[in-house]
Design a protein around this motif. Structure first.
Motif, PDB file in Angstrom:
ATOM      1  N   PRO A   2       0.836  -1.198   0.000  1.00  0.00           N
ATOM      2  CA  PRO A   2       0.000   0.000   0.000  1.00  0.00           C
ATOM      3  C   PRO A   2       0.872   1.250   0.000  1.00  0.00           C
ATOM      4  O   PRO A   2       1.854   1.314   0.743  1.00  0.00           O
ATOM      5  CB  PRO A   2      -0.803  -0.120   1.298  1.00  0.00           C
ATOM      6  N   GLN A   3       0.559   2.213  -0.849  1.00  0.00           N
ATOM      7  CA  GLN A   3       1.333   3.466  -0.928  1.00  0.00           C
ATOM      8  C   GLN A   3       1.024   4.351   0.270  1.00  0.00           C
ATOM      9  O   GLN A   3      -0.122   4.408   0.714  1.00  0.00           O
ATOM     10  CB  GLN A   3       0.986   4.220  -2.217  1.00  0.00           C
ATOM     11  N   PRO A   4       2.060   5.019   0.791  1.00  0.00           N
ATOM     12  CA  PRO A   4       1.807   5.931   1.928  1.00  0.00           C
ATOM     13  C   PRO A   4       0.829   7.037   1.533  1.00  0.00           C
ATOM     14  O   PRO A   4       0.806   7.447   0.371  1.00  0.00           O
ATOM     15  CB  PRO A   4       3.189   6.510   2.233  1.00  0.00           C
ATOM     16  N   GLU A  22      -4.323   8.712   9.347  1.00  0.00           N
ATOM     17  CA  GLU A  22      -4.153   8.047   8.053  1.00  0.00           C
ATOM     18  C   GLU A  22      -2.789   7.382   7.960  1.00  0.00           C
ATOM     19  O   GLU A  22      -2.651   6.284   7.437  1.00  0.00           O
ATOM     20  CB  GLU A  22      -4.249   9.082   6.933  1.00  0.00           C
ATOM     21  N   ASN A  23      -1.772   8.087   8.485  1.00  0.00           N
ATOM     22  CA  ASN A  23      -0.421   7.536   8.441  1.00  0.00           C
ATOM     23  C   ASN A  23      -0.270   6.300   9.330  1.00  0.00           C
ATOM     24  O   ASN A  23       0.396   5.341   8.951  1.00  0.00           O
ATOM     25  CB  ASN A  23       0.601   8.603   8.842  1.00  0.00           C
ATOM     26  N   ILE A  24      -0.886   6.350  10.507  1.00  0.00           N
ATOM     27  CA  ILE A  24      -0.830   5.192  11.398  1.00  0.00           C
ATOM     28  C   ILE A  24      -1.516   4.004  10.741  1.00  0.00           C
ATOM     29  O   ILE A  24      -1.002   2.893  10.717  1.00  0.00           O
ATOM     30  CB  ILE A  24      -1.517   5.504  12.743  1.00  0.00           C
ATOM     31  N   TRP A  25      -2.696   4.275  10.169  1.00  0.00           N
ATOM     32  CA  TRP A  25      -3.481   3.220   9.522  1.00  0.00           C
ATOM     33  C   TRP A  25      -2.694   2.614   8.367  1.00  0.00           C
ATOM     34  O   TRP A  25      -2.587   1.410   8.221  1.00  0.00           O
ATOM     35  CB  TRP A  25      -4.824   3.803   9.060  1.00  0.00           C
ATOM     36  N   ARG A  59       2.748  -2.963   7.274  1.00  0.00           N
ATOM     37  CA  ARG A  59       3.339  -4.036   8.084  1.00  0.00           C
ATOM     38  C   ARG A  59       2.620  -5.368   7.833  1.00  0.00           C
ATOM     39  O   ARG A  59       3.246  -6.402   7.678  1.00  0.00           O
ATOM     40  CB  ARG A  59       3.251  -3.700   9.568  1.00  0.00           C
ATOM     41  N   ALA A  60       1.284  -5.289   7.793  1.00  0.00           N
ATOM     42  CA  ALA A  60       0.498  -6.506   7.579  1.00  0.00           C
ATOM     43  C   ALA A  60       0.790  -7.084   6.199  1.00  0.00           C
ATOM     44  O   ALA A  60       0.980  -8.293   6.034  1.00  0.00           O
ATOM     45  CB  ALA A  60      -0.993  -6.198   7.725  1.00  0.00           C
ATOM     46  N   TRP A  61       0.867  -6.207   5.199  1.00  0.00           N
ATOM     47  CA  TRP A  61       1.150  -6.649   3.834  1.00  0.00           C
ATOM     48  C   TRP A  61       2.522  -7.339   3.776  1.00  0.00           C
ATOM     49  O   TRP A  61       2.663  -8.417   3.197  1.00  0.00           O
ATOM     50  CB  TRP A  61       1.120  -5.438   2.881  1.00  0.00           C
TER      51      TRP A  61
END
Ligand SMILES: [Zn+2]
Length: 258
Positions: free
Chosen positions: A96-98, A106-109, A115-117
């Motif tokens: 996912p792109q930042p 939004e940044n935390i999410w 990390r999950a990816w």
């Protein structure tokens, strides 16, 4: 009530991630053995030029990063190699792109999704051990004149780098990749207003006389200061070094003879 519960769960996950990563970062910067850095390439825009560029990449392309880090580590008194870079080829699934905005939530999410990816990708594919994973997205220079920012997650030991799919950017792409690698190891940015490197932390030779023009960039300062108001991007790692402030952040010994 439901909303509070959701926040509590998110907070719990964040706390867990933070504690976990503090431990990992401490362990990875104890420098008892070289860190294994895996690099993966992706075509960021599926254009012919970037596809061809990514397909032509080999490990030789990323070798200068290893040479740079190990040379600098030795300068700080390390007696072994700091990192070993391994190019692991092209990926088809994209991280996912930042987010482009500044929103903290939004940044935390995004960082959790990233990390999950990365965790899922590692779990379902290669089982080879790595300490740091860097994902480099290449974009065609014909259609992309500026890139979204690159991010190395501090302590997360994963980074996403947006780079140009063009030979002439090879050196500057390497500078960006090493900069993000340093972030994953706990180094902080050392530049301020207008992207000017901060003195003395962001200077390669902060106590040189005359101070300007500087000959090199400090890796986290990002640019080569030419005067108090002017600076330029380094074109290759040969124009960069690791300053003592950054070296201290990543726990290099600081007892070398510099
Ligand atoms: Zn940075």
């Amino acid at each position: 009530m439901k909303k509070n519960l959701r926040y509590a769960i998110l907070l719990f996950i964040l706390l867990f991630v933070a504690v976990n990563e503090a431990i990992i970062e401490m362990r990875s910067t104890s420098w008892e053995r070289p860190l294994i850095v895996h690099i993966y390439a992706l075509s960021g825009d599926s254009r012919t030029a970037s596809e061809a560029y990514v397909d032509a990449l080999t490990s030789a392309h990323f070798k200068p990063m290893e040479t740079f880090m190990n040379r600098e580590a030795r300068r700080y008194g390390m007696t072994m190699d700091a990192i070993k870079v391994e190019y692991h080829g092209r990926l088809s699934s994209h991280p996912p792109q930042p987010p482009s905005g500044q929103s903290v939530l939004e940044n935390i999410w995004w960082s959790l999704r990233f990390r999950a990816w990365a965790w899922y990708r590692g779990w379902t594919s290669d089982k080879e051990h790595s300490d740091v994973e860097l994902f480099v997205n290449y974009f065609d220079t014909a259609t992309s004149t500026s890139l979204r920012h690159s991010v190395g997650l501090e302590g997360g030991l994963i980074g996403i780098i947006n780079a140009f799919a063009d030979k002439s950017y090879r050196g500057s792409n390497q500078v960006v990749i090493v900069h993000e690698l340093m972030h994953t190891l706990g180094a902080t940015d050392k530049y301020g207003v207008g992207n000017m490197p901060a003195h003395p932390r962001g200077y390669a030779e902060p106590f040189r006389t005359p101070l300007y023009p500087q000959r090199k960039a400090e890796i986290m300062g990002g640019r080569i200061p030419l005067s108090p108001q002017q600076s330029r991007m380094p074109e290759k790692l040969g124009e960069v070094l690791v300053g003592s402030f950054t070296a201290a952040e990543i726990h290099w010994p600081l007892d070398g003879d510099r």
